[in-house]
Write a protein that holds these residues in place. Sequence first.
Motif, PDB file in Angstrom:
ATOM      1  N   GLY A 173       0.859  -1.183   0.000  1.00 49.27           N
ATOM      2  CA  GLY A 173       0.000   0.000   0.000  1.00 49.27           C
ATOM      3  C   GLY A 173       0.895   1.232   0.000  1.00 49.27           C
ATOM      4  N   ARG A 228       0.479  -3.231   4.032  1.00 47.11           N
ATOM      5  CA  ARG A 228      -0.036  -1.853   4.082  1.00 47.11           C
ATOM      6  C   ARG A 228       0.355  -1.242   5.417  1.00 47.11           C
ATOM      7  NH1 ARG A 228      -5.359  -1.992   0.813  1.00 47.11           N
ATOM      8  NH2 ARG A 228      -5.801  -4.207   0.670  1.00 47.11           N
ATOM      9  N   GLN A 232      -3.942   2.279   6.806  1.00 45.68           N
ATOM     10  CA  GLN A 232      -4.607   2.138   5.507  1.00 45.68           C
ATOM     11  C   GLN A 232      -5.340   0.800   5.431  1.00 45.68           C
ATOM     12  OE1 GLN A 232      -2.027   1.775   2.005  1.00 45.68           O
ATOM     13  NE2 GLN A 232      -3.503   2.963   0.814  1.00 45.68           N
ATOM     14  N   VAL A 238      -7.922   5.769   4.355  1.00 46.82           N
ATOM     15  CA  VAL A 238      -6.708   6.070   5.118  1.00 46.82           C
ATOM     16  C   VAL A 238      -7.089   6.867   6.366  1.00 46.82           C
ATOM     17  CG1 VAL A 238      -4.478   7.253   5.062  1.00 46.82           C
ATOM     18  CG2 VAL A 238      -5.320   6.111   3.001  1.00 46.82           C
TER      19      VAL A 238
END
Length: 246
Positions: A173, A228, A232, A238
């Motif tokens: 991510g 990630r 997130q 987010v």
Amino acid sequence: MRTAIVTGASSGIGAATARALAGDGWRVVLGARRVDRLEELAAEIGGEARHLDVTDPESVVEFCAAVGECNLLVNNAGGAHGVEPVEASVEDKWRLMFESNAMGTMRMTKELLPKLRSSGDGHVITTTSIAGFETYRGGAGYTAAKHAQRAIVQTLRLELLGEPIRITEIAPGLVETEFSVVRLGGDEAAADAVYRGMTPLRAPEVAECIRWAASQPSHVNIDEIVIRPRDQARATEVARREGRQS
Ligand code: NAP
């Protein structure tokens, strides 16, 4: 000494991967367009720096002919260009994204497969992205290229079944590298805003996934790792805390 080839080693995840692999005892060949940066890193880790433009078939052929043997190919070169919606797509940016992420992976893999095969214990690790299986507004050119790259990786695993070559995908991510500066055409303030109020991944954390996958016993294939930041949940989900310095 086993040889690892890392594309896109002049920055971010690729540079961190070259460091991590060298630390694990690999002979590392670094490829990218900015050779000055590669040479600096190669001197630091005891690797070899070579010019490589994965969008140029001749450059790929020349690079691969010069590298000697190859046990591990890390297809990492790539990135995003622009955030335009499909309606405002810029053809040159789309072309570059497909050329560097998808076609580059195809070219490097195609060219090095004979060396990986003859090594008797080959491994191809490709840095895809969560953009390889998610979509978001303004991201079509990049997500389409990363979906394509992921399809190449998954197809390779089928086509090479029964051969001594492992196929691994690393799908990160948000990682704070030069990725967003490049994507946003050099606008540093806009790039900083991508990570505002949250703690992104750092390149060495992704490199550690690559190093670890490569360090497994030969019969163990790590198919894919999705990594990630804790902040997130999806590409566009987010958690941001105002005032927080990441
Ligand atoms: P980065 O810091 O911008 O590094 C990109 C690297 O790719 C640079 O070394 C660049 O080197 C190289 N590169 C780009 N085009 C190339 C070409 N035509 N030929 C050879 N090398 C080329 O970004 P990064 O985050 O480390 O990105 C590495 C990979 O991770 C990319 O595939 C990216 O899509 C993927 N990724 C990044 C994130 C993120 O949030 N940062 C998340 C998921 C996946 P030169 O410019 O010197 O050629």
